[in-house]
Design a protein around this motif. Structure first.
Motif, PDB file in Angstrom:
ATOM      1  N   LEU A   3      -3.364 -73.803 -90.248  1.00 55.02           N
ATOM      2  CA  LEU A   3      -3.042 -74.892 -89.312  1.00 55.02           C
ATOM      3  C   LEU A   3      -2.683 -76.181 -90.038  1.00 55.02           C
ATOM      4  N   GLY A   4      -3.528 -76.573 -90.965  1.00 49.82           N
ATOM      5  CA  GLY A   4      -3.328 -77.864 -91.609  1.00 49.82           C
ATOM      6  C   GLY A   4      -3.906 -78.980 -90.761  1.00 49.82           C
ATOM      7  N   SER A   5      -4.221 -80.095 -91.387  1.00 48.24           N
ATOM      8  CA  SER A   5      -4.889 -81.193 -90.691  1.00 48.24           C
ATOM      9  C   SER A   5      -3.999 -81.851 -89.634  1.00 48.24           C
ATOM     10  N   ILE A  49      -3.090 -80.857 -81.817  1.00 43.63           N
ATOM     11  CA  ILE A  49      -3.713 -79.981 -80.818  1.00 43.63           C
ATOM     12  C   ILE A  49      -4.913 -80.674 -80.186  1.00 43.63           C
ATOM     13  N   THR A  50      -5.724 -81.333 -81.005  1.00 48.13           N
ATOM     14  CA  THR A  50      -6.907 -82.024 -80.496  1.00 48.13           C
ATOM     15  C   THR A  50      -6.536 -83.105 -79.494  1.00 48.13           C
ATOM     16  N   ASP A  97     -12.470 -89.745 -76.977  1.00 48.40           N
ATOM     17  CA  ASP A  97     -12.763 -89.614 -78.404  1.00 48.40           C
ATOM     18  C   ASP A  97     -11.794 -88.645 -79.070  1.00 48.40           C
ATOM     19  N   MET A  98     -11.433 -87.567 -78.350  1.00 51.51           N
ATOM     20  CA  MET A  98     -10.500 -86.592 -78.903  1.00 51.51           C
ATOM     21  C   MET A  98      -9.104 -87.193 -79.065  1.00 51.51           C
ATOM     22  N   VAL A  99      -8.676 -87.942 -78.067  1.00 56.77           N
ATOM     23  CA  VAL A  99      -7.340 -88.536 -78.114  1.00 56.77           C
ATOM     24  C   VAL A  99      -7.230 -89.522 -79.273  1.00 56.77           C
ATOM     25  N   LEU A 137     -11.553 -74.616 -82.545  1.00 53.63           N
ATOM     26  CA  LEU A 137     -10.681 -75.021 -83.643  1.00 53.63           C
ATOM     27  C   LEU A 137     -11.219 -76.251 -84.369  1.00 53.63           C
ATOM     28  N   GLY A 138     -11.846 -77.154 -83.605  1.00 57.95           N
ATOM     29  CA  GLY A 138     -12.396 -78.361 -84.224  1.00 57.95           C
ATOM     30  C   GLY A 138     -13.657 -78.083 -85.029  1.00 57.95           C
TER      31      GLY A 138
END
Length: 205
Positions: A173-175, A181-182, A87-89, A19-20
Protein backbone atom coordinates in the motif's frame (compact mmCIF):
# COMPACT_ATOMS: atom_id res chain seq x y z
CA UNK A 1 -30.97 -7.79 5.02
CA UNK A 2 -28.28 -7.12 2.43
CA UNK A 3 -28.52 -3.37 3.03
CA UNK A 4 -28.26 -3.90 6.79
CA UNK A 5 -25.22 -6.15 6.40
CA UNK A 6 -23.46 -3.70 4.08
CA UNK A 7 -24.21 -0.74 6.37
CA UNK A 8 -23.08 -2.62 9.50
CA UNK A 9 -19.96 -3.96 7.81
CA UNK A 10 -18.88 -0.58 6.43
CA UNK A 11 -19.42 1.09 9.80
CA UNK A 12 -17.48 -1.58 11.69
CA UNK A 13 -14.71 -1.73 9.09
CA UNK A 14 -14.18 2.02 9.29
CA UNK A 15 -14.24 2.15 13.09
CA UNK A 16 -12.14 -0.98 13.77
CA UNK A 17 -9.87 -0.06 10.84
CA UNK A 18 -7.95 -3.26 9.95
CA UNK A 19 -5.74 -1.42 7.45
CA UNK A 20 -4.87 1.25 10.01
CA UNK A 21 -3.96 -1.32 12.68
CA UNK A 22 -1.69 -3.31 10.36
CA UNK A 23 1.30 -0.89 10.35
CA UNK A 24 1.03 -0.43 14.11
CA UNK A 25 1.10 -4.18 14.63
CA UNK A 26 4.02 -4.53 12.24
CA UNK A 27 6.04 -1.99 14.23
CA UNK A 28 5.10 -3.49 17.61
CA UNK A 29 6.12 -7.00 16.58
CA UNK A 30 9.32 -5.97 14.82
CA UNK A 31 11.96 -8.51 15.77
CA UNK A 32 9.48 -11.23 16.76
CA UNK A 33 9.54 -14.54 14.93
CA UNK A 34 6.87 -15.51 12.41
CA UNK A 35 5.12 -17.98 14.75
CA UNK A 36 5.16 -15.40 17.56
CA UNK A 37 3.57 -12.76 15.31
CA UNK A 38 0.89 -15.20 14.16
CA UNK A 39 0.12 -16.31 17.72
CA UNK A 40 -0.19 -12.72 18.97
CA UNK A 41 -2.42 -11.76 16.03
CA UNK A 42 -4.78 -14.68 16.63
CA UNK A 43 -4.86 -14.02 20.37
CA UNK A 44 -5.51 -10.28 19.91
CA UNK A 45 -8.43 -10.82 17.52
CA UNK A 46 -9.84 -13.62 19.70
CA UNK A 47 -9.83 -11.47 22.84
CA UNK A 48 -11.34 -8.53 20.97
CA UNK A 49 -14.06 -10.81 19.55
CA UNK A 50 -15.07 -11.93 23.04
CA UNK A 51 -15.22 -8.34 24.29
CA UNK A 52 -17.32 -7.16 21.34
CA UNK A 53 -19.62 -10.19 21.60
CA UNK A 54 -20.30 -9.51 25.28
CA UNK A 55 -21.26 -5.90 24.60
CA UNK A 56 -23.25 -6.88 21.50
CA UNK A 57 -25.38 -9.40 23.39
CA UNK A 58 -25.66 -7.78 26.81
CA UNK A 59 -24.88 -4.12 26.19
CA UNK A 60 -28.57 -3.20 26.17
CA UNK A 61 -29.10 -4.79 29.59
CA UNK A 62 -26.05 -2.92 30.88
CA UNK A 63 -27.53 0.37 29.70
CA UNK A 64 -30.83 -0.51 31.35
CA UNK A 65 -29.08 -1.24 34.62
CA UNK A 66 -27.41 2.17 34.46
CA UNK A 67 -30.70 3.87 33.55
CA UNK A 68 -29.48 5.03 30.13
CA UNK A 69 -32.01 5.15 27.29
CA UNK A 70 -31.05 3.65 23.93
CA UNK A 71 -31.83 6.94 22.20
CA UNK A 72 -29.35 8.73 24.46
CA UNK A 73 -26.73 6.10 23.72
CA UNK A 74 -27.34 6.49 19.98
CA UNK A 75 -26.77 10.24 20.21
CA UNK A 76 -23.65 9.86 22.36
CA UNK A 77 -22.31 7.05 20.18
CA UNK A 78 -22.96 9.07 17.03
CA UNK A 79 -21.06 12.03 18.43
CA UNK A 80 -18.18 9.73 19.41
CA UNK A 81 -18.06 8.21 15.92
CA UNK A 82 -18.14 11.68 14.38
CA UNK A 83 -15.12 12.67 16.46
CA UNK A 84 -13.31 9.52 15.29
CA UNK A 85 -14.22 10.42 11.71
CA UNK A 86 -12.79 13.92 12.09
CA UNK A 87 -9.59 12.47 13.52
CA UNK A 88 -9.35 10.16 10.51
CA UNK A 89 -9.90 12.96 8.01
CA UNK A 90 -7.23 15.13 9.63
CA UNK A 91 -4.93 12.13 10.41
CA UNK A 92 -4.93 12.74 14.17
CA UNK A 93 -6.12 9.20 14.90
CA UNK A 94 -3.18 7.67 13.06
CA UNK A 95 -0.75 9.92 14.92
CA UNK A 96 -2.18 8.93 18.32
CA UNK A 97 -1.94 5.24 17.44
CA UNK A 98 1.67 5.67 16.33
CA UNK A 99 2.52 7.54 19.53
CA UNK A 100 0.95 4.77 21.62
CA UNK A 101 2.85 2.12 19.66
CA UNK A 102 6.11 4.01 20.14
CA UNK A 103 5.60 4.13 23.91
CA UNK A 104 4.97 0.38 23.99
CA UNK A 105 7.99 -0.31 21.78
CA UNK A 106 10.22 1.74 24.08
CA UNK A 107 9.26 -0.42 27.07
CA UNK A 108 11.59 -3.42 26.82
CA UNK A 109 9.71 -5.62 29.34
CA UNK A 110 6.57 -5.59 27.16
CA UNK A 111 6.75 -8.49 24.71
CA UNK A 112 3.22 -9.80 24.18
CA UNK A 113 1.17 -6.99 22.62
CA UNK A 114 -1.90 -9.14 21.92
CA UNK A 115 -3.93 -7.95 24.92
CA UNK A 116 -2.61 -4.40 25.18
CA UNK A 117 -2.60 -2.42 23.04
CA UNK A 118 -3.91 -4.61 20.18
CA UNK A 119 -7.05 -6.28 21.61
CA UNK A 120 -7.77 -3.20 23.71
CA UNK A 121 -7.95 -0.40 22.83
CA UNK A 122 -6.97 -0.72 19.15
CA UNK A 123 -9.49 -3.37 18.07
CA UNK A 124 -12.10 -3.46 20.83
CA UNK A 125 -11.85 0.17 21.87
CA UNK A 126 -14.57 2.61 22.98
CA UNK A 127 -15.49 3.40 19.37
CA UNK A 128 -15.94 -0.22 18.26
CA UNK A 129 -17.80 -1.18 21.45
CA UNK A 130 -20.16 1.76 21.03
CA UNK A 131 -20.65 0.91 17.35
CA UNK A 132 -21.53 -2.73 18.04
CA UNK A 133 -24.04 -1.68 20.70
CA UNK A 134 -25.55 0.94 18.40
CA UNK A 135 -25.95 -1.53 15.53
CA UNK A 136 -27.48 -4.17 17.78
CA UNK A 137 -29.90 -1.62 19.25
CA UNK A 138 -31.13 -0.83 15.73
CA UNK A 139 -31.52 -4.51 14.77
CA UNK A 140 -35.13 -5.73 14.83
CA UNK A 141 -35.47 -9.42 15.63
CA UNK A 142 -33.08 -12.36 15.75
CA UNK A 143 -32.38 -12.36 12.01
CA UNK A 144 -31.15 -8.76 11.94
CA UNK A 145 -29.09 -9.32 15.09
CA UNK A 146 -27.50 -12.33 13.40
CA UNK A 147 -26.73 -10.15 10.35
CA UNK A 148 -24.96 -7.59 12.56
CA UNK A 149 -22.97 -10.34 14.29
CA UNK A 150 -22.06 -11.66 10.83
CA UNK A 151 -20.71 -8.21 9.92
CA UNK A 152 -18.69 -8.19 13.16
CA UNK A 153 -17.28 -11.64 12.33
CA UNK A 154 -16.30 -10.61 8.81
CA UNK A 155 -14.63 -7.42 10.03
CA UNK A 156 -12.62 -9.31 12.66
CA UNK A 157 -11.65 -11.93 10.05
CA UNK A 158 -10.31 -9.13 7.85
CA UNK A 159 -8.52 -7.71 10.88
CA UNK A 160 -6.82 -11.07 11.48
CA UNK A 161 -5.84 -11.33 7.81
CA UNK A 162 -4.52 -7.75 7.91
CA UNK A 163 -2.40 -8.44 11.01
CA UNK A 164 -1.03 -11.69 9.59
CA UNK A 165 -0.07 -9.91 6.37
CA UNK A 166 0.96 -6.64 8.07
CA UNK A 167 4.49 -6.46 6.68
CA UNK A 168 3.74 -7.28 3.02
CA UNK A 169 0.52 -5.24 3.14
CA UNK A 170 2.32 -2.10 4.22
CA UNK A 171 4.94 -2.57 1.54
CA UNK A 172 2.17 -2.96 -1.04
CA UNK A 173 0.00 0.00 0.00
CA UNK A 174 2.57 2.54 1.06
CA UNK A 175 1.95 5.39 3.49
CA UNK A 176 0.40 7.77 0.93
CA UNK A 177 -2.25 5.34 -0.31
CA UNK A 178 -3.05 4.39 3.27
CA UNK A 179 -3.56 8.07 4.16
CA UNK A 180 -5.91 8.58 1.21
CA UNK A 181 -7.98 5.50 2.14
CA UNK A 182 -8.15 6.62 5.78
CA UNK A 183 -9.46 10.06 4.85
CA UNK A 184 -12.08 8.68 2.46
CA UNK A 185 -13.31 6.25 5.10
CA UNK A 186 -13.39 9.11 7.61
CA UNK A 187 -15.75 11.10 5.40
CA UNK A 188 -18.01 8.07 5.05
CA UNK A 189 -17.99 7.44 8.79
CA UNK A 190 -18.96 11.06 9.50
CA UNK A 191 -22.14 10.59 7.44
CA UNK A 192 -22.97 7.35 9.24
CA UNK A 193 -22.34 9.04 12.60
CA UNK A 194 -24.71 11.86 11.68
CA UNK A 195 -27.38 9.25 10.88
CA UNK A 196 -26.95 7.70 14.34
CA UNK A 197 -27.50 11.10 15.95
CA UNK A 198 -30.57 11.78 13.81
CA UNK A 199 -32.04 8.38 14.75
CA UNK A 200 -31.40 9.08 18.43
CA UNK A 201 -33.05 12.51 18.24
CA UNK A 202 -36.08 11.08 16.45
CA UNK A 203 -36.48 8.39 19.10
CA UNK A 204 -36.13 10.96 21.89
CA UNK A 205 -38.62 13.48 20.53
Amino acid sequence: MNALFVSAFITLFVVIDPLGCAPIYASLTNGASGPQRRAMAIRAVGIAAVILLVFALWGKQLLGTLGIALSSFRIAGGIMLFMIAMDMVFEKRTQRREDRAQKIAETPEVEDVSVFPMAMPMIAGPGSIATVMLLMSRADGMMERAVVLGAVTLTLALMLASLLAAGPLMALLGSKIEAVITRLLGVLLSALAAQFVIDGLKASF
